[in-house]
Design a protein around this motif. Structure first.
Motif, PDB file in Angstrom:
ATOM      1  N   ALA A 276       0.849  -1.288   0.212  1.00  0.00           N
ATOM      2  CA  ALA A 276       0.303   0.009  -0.220  1.00  0.00           C
ATOM      3  C   ALA A 276       0.961   1.284   0.210  1.00  0.00           C
ATOM      4  O   ALA A 276       0.243   2.442  -0.430  1.00  0.00           O
ATOM      5  CB  ALA A 276      -0.959  -0.084   1.311  1.00  0.00           C
ATOM      6  N   ASN A 277       2.137   1.244   0.339  1.00  0.00           N
ATOM      7  CA  ASN A 277       2.984   2.189   0.606  1.00  0.00           C
ATOM      8  C   ASN A 277       4.246   1.932  -0.038  1.00  0.00           C
ATOM      9  O   ASN A 277       5.236   1.751   0.411  1.00  0.00           O
ATOM     10  CB  ASN A 277       3.247   2.732   1.991  1.00  0.00           C
ATOM     11  CG  ASN A 277       2.029   3.542   2.601  1.00  0.00           C
ATOM     12  OD1 ASN A 277       1.410   4.118   2.134  1.00  0.00           O
ATOM     13  ND2 ASN A 277       1.344   2.685   3.503  1.00  0.00           N
ATOM     14  N   GLN A 305       0.705   3.156 -11.610  1.00  0.00           N
ATOM     15  CA  GLN A 305      -0.589   2.946 -11.066  1.00  0.00           C
ATOM     16  C   GLN A 305      -1.808   3.517 -11.822  1.00  0.00           C
ATOM     17  O   GLN A 305      -2.778   2.891 -11.776  1.00  0.00           O
ATOM     18  CB  GLN A 305      -0.542   3.380  -9.711  1.00  0.00           C
ATOM     19  CG  GLN A 305       0.498   2.635  -8.809  1.00  0.00           C
ATOM     20  CD  GLN A 305       0.392   2.658  -7.246  1.00  0.00           C
ATOM     21  OE1 GLN A 305      -0.596   2.232  -6.699  1.00  0.00           O
ATOM     22  NE2 GLN A 305       1.265   3.682  -7.042  1.00  0.00           N
ATOM     23  N   SER A 344      -0.724   6.241  -3.845  1.00  0.00           N
ATOM     24  CA  SER A 344      -1.777   5.479  -4.646  1.00  0.00           C
ATOM     25  C   SER A 344      -1.572   5.759  -5.883  1.00  0.00           C
ATOM     26  O   SER A 344      -2.268   5.127  -7.185  1.00  0.00           O
ATOM     27  CB  SER A 344      -3.121   5.632  -4.023  1.00  0.00           C
ATOM     28  OG  SER A 344      -3.434   7.093  -4.290  1.00  0.00           O
ATOM     29  N   LYS A 365      -3.590  -0.587  -8.350  1.00  0.00           N
ATOM     30  CA  LYS A 365      -3.206  -0.107  -7.261  1.00  0.00           C
ATOM     31  C   LYS A 365      -2.021  -1.139  -6.964  1.00  0.00           C
ATOM     32  O   LYS A 365      -2.547  -2.421  -6.728  1.00  0.00           O
ATOM     33  CB  LYS A 365      -4.047   0.242  -6.009  1.00  0.00           C
ATOM     34  CG  LYS A 365      -5.172   1.187  -6.465  1.00  0.00           C
ATOM     35  CD  LYS A 365      -4.390   2.552  -6.986  1.00  0.00           C
ATOM     36  CE  LYS A 365      -5.547   3.677  -7.201  1.00  0.00           C
ATOM     37  NZ  LYS A 365      -4.986   4.825  -7.770  1.00  0.00           N
ATOM     38  N   THR A 366      -0.947  -0.962  -6.199  1.00  0.00           N
ATOM     39  CA  THR A 366       0.150  -1.561  -5.682  1.00  0.00           C
ATOM     40  C   THR A 366      -0.423  -2.465  -4.504  1.00  0.00           C
ATOM     41  O   THR A 366       0.209  -3.413  -4.298  1.00  0.00           O
ATOM     42  CB  THR A 366       1.368  -1.181  -5.657  1.00  0.00           C
ATOM     43  OG1 THR A 366       1.251   0.063  -4.500  1.00  0.00           O
ATOM     44  CG2 THR A 366       2.211  -0.500  -6.825  1.00  0.00           C
ATOM     45  N   GLY A 367      -1.280  -1.907  -3.961  1.00  0.00           N
ATOM     46  CA  GLY A 367      -1.632  -2.704  -2.604  1.00  0.00           C
ATOM     47  C   GLY A 367      -2.559  -3.854  -2.944  1.00  0.00           C
ATOM     48  O   GLY A 367      -2.696  -4.815  -2.295  1.00  0.00           O
ATOM     49  N   THR A 368      -3.261  -3.840  -3.997  1.00  0.00           N
ATOM     50  CA  THR A 368      -3.966  -5.033  -4.528  1.00  0.00           C
ATOM     51  C   THR A 368      -3.585  -5.642  -5.628  1.00  0.00           C
ATOM     52  O   THR A 368      -3.857  -6.769  -5.973  1.00  0.00           O
ATOM     53  CB  THR A 368      -5.261  -4.297  -4.820  1.00  0.00           C
ATOM     54  OG1 THR A 368      -5.513  -3.324  -5.731  1.00  0.00           O
ATOM     55  CG2 THR A 368      -6.073  -3.703  -3.361  1.00  0.00           C
TER      56      THR A 368
END
Length: 547
Positions: A276-277, A305, A344, A365-368
């Motif tokens: 996420a970061n 992203q 994000s 998104k890199t978190g998902t």
């Protein structure tokens, strides 16, 4: 690669790898709980995993720092705007000594006793490689006394030049490589269970590939010293190597990874950036340089992203050339530079360097969103060997035709490497026609460059791009050649040496010092070791090969 789980278990137990919180070399050898005799089959893979980690493109590896210095990446640790502290590299320093070199030395000592010469030769080549990389960024370091016994709290710092070339009392790196090659060639090594092929994570026990790597390493190091030696001498050194059995395209010196999270065998750079970061932003001029040249490797190198054709607002830098590219500039004066602001939407490292996503233009998104995290950590490659040959042919042999031939092969090999990683990932490959178009353009830039120095700029730029993901050599190449030119703040240019390869950026950034020609030592090493230099060297003092 099935041995990764075993390696990680050993590391977590604190038996062989770096202990958490270890901050300096002074304490590295002082560990009475560490066993002095461990089977070679356990030592080798641990040393190799740690070598890739502490030199590589991840939050604990030297490559992320040096890629930031070379404006390929930018992160929150400020090294990209040239701020160093005495703790900046202590983890990497300790990890290389304790996690790699001490285990390596045990292989050499124990393997010699057991007459397992294949292990000894491999460990000697790994030792020469790691020490060369450390000299290249720190200069004088503990070497000849660093690995003598398990308890040595005050090793001498040997001179950088002596480590490379040797003295009466110091075995230099070239001699160490030759000894390693000789041990690889010895017949009758004691059989081992499991076999070497099962525990060697790099070449699977292929001693011919190890020997080719060793000779290619010698070529690399001789090239790095070329400005310190007469051209005729360099030719006598590299001539037999160039006509001999060097690294082949299927023999890159690298460590592979697996898409498993428990135990975590993923590329550690992927773990850093696909959350996420994300840790790292992409250098503006690096991205836009590839975009301007219509480089078809761009979607393999970077993942936006934001979907193609979309953009955002309130960011430090949004590219006018590609509004989906968002980043933070080193030392920016913008109010939009925080992790929370950029996380994000920022562009991150893609498939080629860390096994992230191939950029199909759809965003995510890199978190998902996720990649397979299997891209290898490249250390020394076939394409690098060909770029080195191109440099030597141009600068030492003054043979433009031969340099062009080697350069042509190097560019082709660079694209082949991207396609090999894409194929393993199941992503689209770069079409042959696109490769030909780009290569034709690169060769035209070489042909049209008016001087040898301008032609070297073309060679080193392409090597700079191809080497994305392994920053140590990019940093070394730049300091010793001044190529390719990079853009940094006006302050950094004014504080650095003239004609150093630095150009002024857009004026919206600031630096905390000159472009550093070396990295800081860990503070504890200087204060606790009576045989240390006792104070930091001036960061503008060059490594000995930087003439």
């Amino acid at each position: 690669m099935k041995l990764f789980k075993f390696c990680l278990i050993l590391a977590s137990a604190g038996t062989l790898a770096v202990a958490p919180g270890c901050k300096d070399f002074y304490n590295v050898n002082v560990n009475p709980l560490t066993p002095t005799a461990v089977d070679l089959n356990s030592l080798l893979p641990v040393a190799q995993v740690n070598m890739a980690e502490y030199l590589g493109d991840n939050i604990g590896g030297l490559s992320q720092y040096t890629m930031a210095l070379m404006q390929q990446l930018y992160n929150t640790r400020n090294i990209g705007n040239f701020q160093q502290t005495g703790d900046a590299f202590s983890g990497e320093w300790a990890g290389l000594y304790r996690g790699v070199l001490i285990n390596n030395e045990r292989i050499i000592t124990q393997g010699t006793t057991e007459q397992r010469w294949n292990y000894v030769g491999i460990a000697q080549l790994q030792k020469a490689y790691v020490f060369s990389q450390m000299v290249d960024v720190w200069g004088d370091i503990p070497y000849s006394e660093a690995l003598k016994g398990e308890v040595n709290p005050a090793p001498r710092f040997d001179k950088d030049e002596d480590i490379y070339n040797g003295t009466t009392n110091i075995q230099g790196l070239f001699s160490l490589i030759d000894e390693g090659l000789a041990n690889l060639a010895k017949p009758g090594s004691v059989p081992t269970k499991p076999t070497l092929s099962a525990v060697d994570l790099i070449y699977k026990g292929d001693l011919d590939k190890w020997a080719r790597f060793g000779r290619t390493l010698k070529l690399k190091l001789y090239n790095q010293l070329r400005k310190t030696t007469a051209a005729a001498t360099v030719q006598s050194q590299v001539g037999p190597l160039l006509s001999g059995a060097l690294m082949e395209e299927t023999g890159d010196f690298q460590l592979g990874y697996l898409n498993t999270a428990n135990p975590d065998n993923r590329n550690p750079g992927y773990v850093t950036d696909y959350n996420a970061n994300p840790e790292n932003r992409i250098g503006r001029y690096f991205y836009e340089g590839m975009l301007t040249l219509n480089d078809p490797r761009k979607p393999y190198y970077f993942f936006n992203q934001l979907a193609a054709g979309t953009t955002t607002t309130n960011q430090d830098y949004i590219s006018a050339l590609d509004p989906s590219f968002v980043t933070v500039r080193p030392g920016t004066s913008s109010q939009y530079a925080s992790v929370a602001t950029t996380a994000s939407v920022q562009t991150v490292q893609g498939l080629y360097p860390v096994g992230g996503r191939y950029d199909d233009g759809k965003g995510g998104k890199t978190g998902t969103t996720s990649g397979k995290a299997e891209a290898p950590q490249r250390l020394l490659t076939y394409y690098s060997r060909k770029y080195t040959e191109a440099e030597l042919r141009l600068t030492v042999y003054n043979d433009v035709v031969a340099a062009r031939t080697a350069f042509d092969a190097a560019v082709q090999a660079s694209f082949n490497k991207v396609n090999a990683i894409a194929t393993a990932d199941g992503s689209p490959v770069i079409p042959a026609a696109s490769i030909t178009t780009y290569k034709t353009s690169a060769l035209a830039r070489f042909d049209n460059a008016p001087s040898a120095e301008d032609k070297l700029e073309v060679i080193m730029y392409e090597k700079y791009v191809a080497s994305f993901g392994y920053g140590v050599d990019v940093y070394t190449d730049f300091r010793r050649t001044g190529h390719p030119t990079i853009r940094v703040s006006r302050e950094a240019v004014s504080l650095s040496a003239p004609n150093s390869g630095l150009l002024v950026d857009d004026g919206a950034t600031r630096a905390n010092g000159p472009f550093p020609l070396r990295l800081y030592y860990p503070t504890n090493d200087l204060t606790l070791n009576p045989n240390s230099p006792r104070s930091q060297r001036d960061v503008t003092a060059p490594i000995f090969w930087d003439k």
